[in-house]
Design an enzyme around this catalytic site. Structure first.
Site, PDB file in Angstrom:
ATOM      1  CB  SER A  19       4.587 -49.502  41.267  1.00 30.56           C
ATOM      2  OG  SER A  19       4.332 -49.559  39.690  1.00 30.56           O
ATOM      3  CG  ASP A  20       0.933 -53.235  44.793  1.00 31.42           C
ATOM      4  OD1 ASP A  20       0.439 -53.753  44.373  1.00 31.42           O
ATOM      5  OD2 ASP A  20       1.519 -53.925  45.670  1.00 31.42           O
ATOM      6  CD1 TRP A  21      -2.562 -53.136  38.414  1.00 25.62           C
ATOM      7  CD2 TRP A  21      -0.435 -53.407  39.527  1.00 25.62           C
ATOM      8  NE1 TRP A  21      -1.560 -53.738  38.023  1.00 25.62           N
ATOM      9  CE2 TRP A  21      -0.837 -54.144  38.404  1.00 25.62           C
ATOM     10  CE3 TRP A  21       0.471 -54.076  40.239  1.00 25.62           C
ATOM     11  CZ2 TRP A  21       0.005 -54.776  37.476  1.00 25.62           C
ATOM     12  CZ3 TRP A  21       1.817 -55.347  39.386  1.00 25.62           C
ATOM     13  CH2 TRP A  21       1.076 -55.267  37.820  1.00 25.62           C
TER      14      TRP A  21
END
Length: 862
Positions: A279-281
């Protein structure tokens, strides 16, 4: 507010349900399990052996970040102490080691594309990989193909390569190969449709005053997805990329990290991706839902950055214990992560992180966010090696000569050189004086945001030009600078005395969490920044040999001044990195004969590029709807379709010599007939046995770190451990049909082990052409091959092959390229497969998208 596992899942499901009247992303389950196909076989075997010996808690530790600012890297998973394995380190950026020291500041991706040089892309990837490896990084968060470049004024287009999917795909693949050959895992991002910064995260947009509750939805049709946005990710998968990052935005009203269609169907099933999805942050939106939709690693682990809550960690352990997530799914997550680890040789190259992302101080808190465990954080390991040479060469070889009416090259015989404009000089705060490069002070060498890195130094144009004149000139040249863009009277005065007035202007952009002068990541407009047009006017009105140098992330509007006869040369230098001035001087003085080509189109108006960036909510407080109505027609494809004349076309770039193209030949190659994929997968493997709940209680003897995200339970009461008020209720509402089915599954017609059906990558046609350097200097040329697919809905032409070649003065070179079945195919939506249509096809060869002197009909192929 605490979000329970089930509660968050229900919220995510509700957002999709409420948007059914809008664009819709159909479900696709179950999440495909890794097979070890292709050159992943040995890594897969080792990963299976490793994961088979792990406990459930240890598997969960591999998948879940420890929490924001809990470890040294921007993201770090839990470790497996029993086996001597510390957590895996994820670190930005796609142009160097972010938030570190004694590292290089590389040229941006857009500059790599401007070189059109596959070898330089590989060399840069290798150099960046070496620096990340030596800093103790396991996964470098790059390269970038999302954004691709639908919007020329999009904030992060410079992190990627080009709005053309073939140019981006080739450069992305070569970058990945270089990075992973250096012994670190590459992470291709952002998957997918992440084309603007506005509204990418609802919370971020709310901070700017926008009343929305959901992130923007990129609404993309199936043909556009396959023929444009998915294309470079195919090349990334074929290059063996170890990880792919899912994006913040929604795709057809389903979040990027929750989207079973894009992750399970497109990426893992159709493309046969064997690595892991990260996942992106803060892009992780639910526990069970995202796990079943294909997410494999949660970064940085917490629900909201800095919170003590996680969708996974303890909650992922619980969801396996209560059979909500099947054991084969957690096994697959761990296997994919470890297979990527083994594939690039992390077990051979690994060293613990020797820097901290959170402070440059030598000593500080190991768990920075909670001020616990004071240790030595930054060991200040110098990882730069000789990478300045690669950066300098990329900077020079990416400098595009757009106009030259005798202004260049300079000769060292100029009487008076004026260096004009703030963009020539230093940032008064220092090269790293603005966090994440979040300002536009002095010369521009990289954009802002998480795609940046700290400079070890920054050679400005002013420094390099003065050094050149003083050390290599005739000793008689005067050289003066004015680096205040507001000082137009002084600029005019110096220009009036100059035999050559070098004018430096820029425009900047970056990631949406930083606002620079009202530019919320994306540019507000496509004009030059800081009075740039006035600087050009003041100089060109007073010097008939004005040379304009632009540092920009993509195109700017230049229609008002580019034809001015007093402007004798125009150069686009992009975002060249730490060697900026030296790279430029190499071109200005002819040590490097410019061979770069613009990787995007220079239009006369913003409207010529198509729909503007969506900057106002258009769906109430719900997800703003960004309809990709341009389809495949972005950049030069749109200009060609609309028959709009650009200022400088895609692929254009001048040289100090001249080239001629001739003798086009087309040859059919023997290839097998394309056959759609059929058959079934094997059943999902189960690599362990889940023990009783009591085995997963928090172990005694471990000192807990405040807010640290652990995999263990606090109680044998699963509901109490989860903290989820909806625990155990209405599972039919959040576990989609078929999502937990581990039986064999049918293969998709276009699917294959390495980016899709193997027949797509067979060579069908060979093209040869002769290139003649008719000038008096050796130089680089970029032969470009375009194809017309011939259909009524196809672009007039699309780039399909290119190279960069060096040819001595007066010499000829025969260039050869091949066309694969993918190059000649169109996406058939009803068949869910690629087809070579019956429409007549044509090939064009030349040195820009509008200068294609050679053409021929292509033979029919199957």
């Amino acid at each position: 507010m605490k979000f329970g596992l089930l509660e968050a899942t229900l919220l995510g499901a509700a957002s999709v349900a409420s948007a059914k009247e809008l664009a819709y992303s159909p479900p696709f389950y179950p999440s495909p399990w890794m097979t070890g196909a292709g050159d992943w076989a040995e890594a897969h075997r080792r990963a299976v052996e490793f994961v088979s010996n792990l406990t459930l808690a240890e598997k969960v530790n591999l998948t879940t970040g420890a929490g924001w600012e809990q470890e040294r890297c921007v993201g770090e998973t839990g470790g497996i102490p029993r086996l001597g394995m510390w957590g895996m380190c994820m670190q930005d950026s796609p142009l160097g080691v972010r938030d570190s020291d004694y590292n290089s500041g590389f040229s941006a991706g857009i500059n790599v594309a401007a070189t059109w040089d596959k070898r330089l892309a590989y060399a840069r990837g290798m150099a960046m990989g070496e620096e990340h490896r030596d800093k103790g990084v396991d996964v470098q968060l790059g390269p970038v193909a999302g954004p691709l470049g639908k919007n020329p004024d999009g904030g992060r287009v410079w992190e990627g390569f080009s709005p053309d999917p073939v140019l981006t795909g080739v450069m992305m693949a070569e970058t990945i190969k270089g990075m992973q050959d250096a012994g670190i895992i590459a992470c291709a991002k952002h998957f997918i449709g992440n084309e603007q910064e506005h509204f990418r995260q609802a919370g971020e947009a709310q901070g700017y005053g926008y009343n929305i509750t959901e992130s923007v939805s990129s609404n993309i049709d199936d043909t556009t997805m396959h023929e444009l946005y998915l294309w470079p990710f195919v090349d990334a998968v074929r290059a063996g990329v170890g990880s792919i990052m899912c994006s913040y935005n929604q795709i057809n009203n389903s979040y990027g990290c929750s989207n079973s269609y894009t992750l399970n169907k497109l990426l893992k099933s159709e493309l046969g991706f064997q690595g892991f999805v990260m996942s992106d942050w803060g892009a992780h939106h639910s526990g069970v839902g995202d796990a079943l939709a294909g997410l494999d690693m949660s970064m940085p682990g917490d629900v909201i950055l800095g919170s003590p809550y996680s969708f996974w960690g303890t909650n992922l352990t619980i969801s396996v214990l209560n059979n909500t997530i099947p054991e084969w799914r957690i096994d697959d997550m761990a296997t994919r992560i470890m297979a990527a680890y083994y594939k690039v040789g992390r077990d051979r190259h690994r060293t613990p992180p020797n820097f901290s992302s959170w402070t440059r101080d030598e000593y500080g808190y190991e768990h920075f966010i909670v001020n616990e465990n004071f240790v030595k954080l930054n060991e200040r390991v110098n990882v730069q090696r000789d990478h300045a040479n690669v950066i300098r060469k990329i900077g020079a070889d990416s400098t595009v000569l757009l106009k030259n009416n005798g202004g260049l090259p300079l000769t060292h015989n100029e009487k008076f050189i004026g260096i004009l404009g703030e963009d020539a000089g230093s940032n008064p705060y220092g090269a790293n004086g603005c966090a994440d490069r979040g300002c536009d002070n002095g010369t521009l060498a990289m954009g802002w945001g998480s795609g940046s890195a700290n400079f070890p130094y920054l050679i400005t144009p002013e420094q390099a030009i003065q050094n050149e004149v003083l050390n290599y000139g005739n000793g008689q040249t005067n050289v003066f600078s004015v680096t205040d863009n507001g000082a137009t009277d002084q600029i005019a005065d110096i220009a009036s005395q100059s035999s050559a007035a070098l004018v430096f202007v820029n425009a900047d952009s970056g990631e949406g969490f930083i606002n620079v002068d009202g530019n919320e990541g994306d540019r507000k407009n496509m004009t030059l920044w800081k009075n740039g047009e006035a600087v050009i006017k003041a100089a060109s009105e007073n010097c008939n040999n004005t040379i304009v140098i632009m540092h920009t992330p993509s195109a700017v509007l230049i229609d008002d001044w580019y034809l001015n006869p007093n402007i004798t040369a125009i150069l686009w230098a992009g975002l060249p990195g730490q060697e900026s001035g030296r790279s430029l001087v190499d071109v200005l003085y002819g040590r490097v004969n410019p061979g770069a080509k613009t990787p995007f189109t220079w239009g006369k108006t913003r409207a010529a590029y198509g729909a503007p960036i969506l900057t106002e909510p258009n769906n109430g407080i719900g997800a703003p709807q960004d309809d990709f109505t341009d389809g495949v027609y972005i950049d030069y494809r749109r200009f060609d379709k609309d028959e709009v004349e650009p200022i400088y076309e895609f692929g254009f770039g001048m040289s100090y010599t001249d080239f001629d193209f001739s003798d086009l030949k087309v040859k059919s190659l023997k290839a097998d007939k394309y056959v759609k994929t059929t058959g079934w997968t094997k059943a999902a493997p189960i690599l362990g046995k889940v023990g009783p709940i009591s085995e997963y209680l928090f172990p005694s003897g471990i000192k807990r770190v405040t807010q640290y995200l652990y995999p263990w339970l606090n109680s044998t009461d699963l509901k109490a451990s989860s903290g989820d008020p909806y625990y155990g209720e209405r599972t039919d509402q959040y576990v989609p049909a078929g999502a937990t089915n581990g039986s064999s599954q049918p293969l998709l017609p276009a699917s294959g082990a390495n980016g899709g059906n193997s027949g797509l990558f067979e060579d069908l046609i060979e093209i040869t052409a002769t290139i003649h350097n008719t000038g008096k200097l050796a130089g680089d040329e970029v032969p470009q091959l375009y194809v017309s697919l011939g259909g009524p809905n196809d672009p007039p032409k699309v780039l399909r092959a290119f190279d960069r070649v060096n040819i001595a003065a007066g010499e000829k070179l025969q260039w050869t390229a091949t066309l694969t079945r993918r190059d000649l195919s169109s996406w058939d939506v009803p068949a869910q497969n690629w087809v070579v249509t019956d429409h007549a096809k044509k090939v064009y060869v030349g040195n820009s998208s509008r200068k294609l002197p050679l053409s021929a009909d292509l033979p029919r192929v199957q």
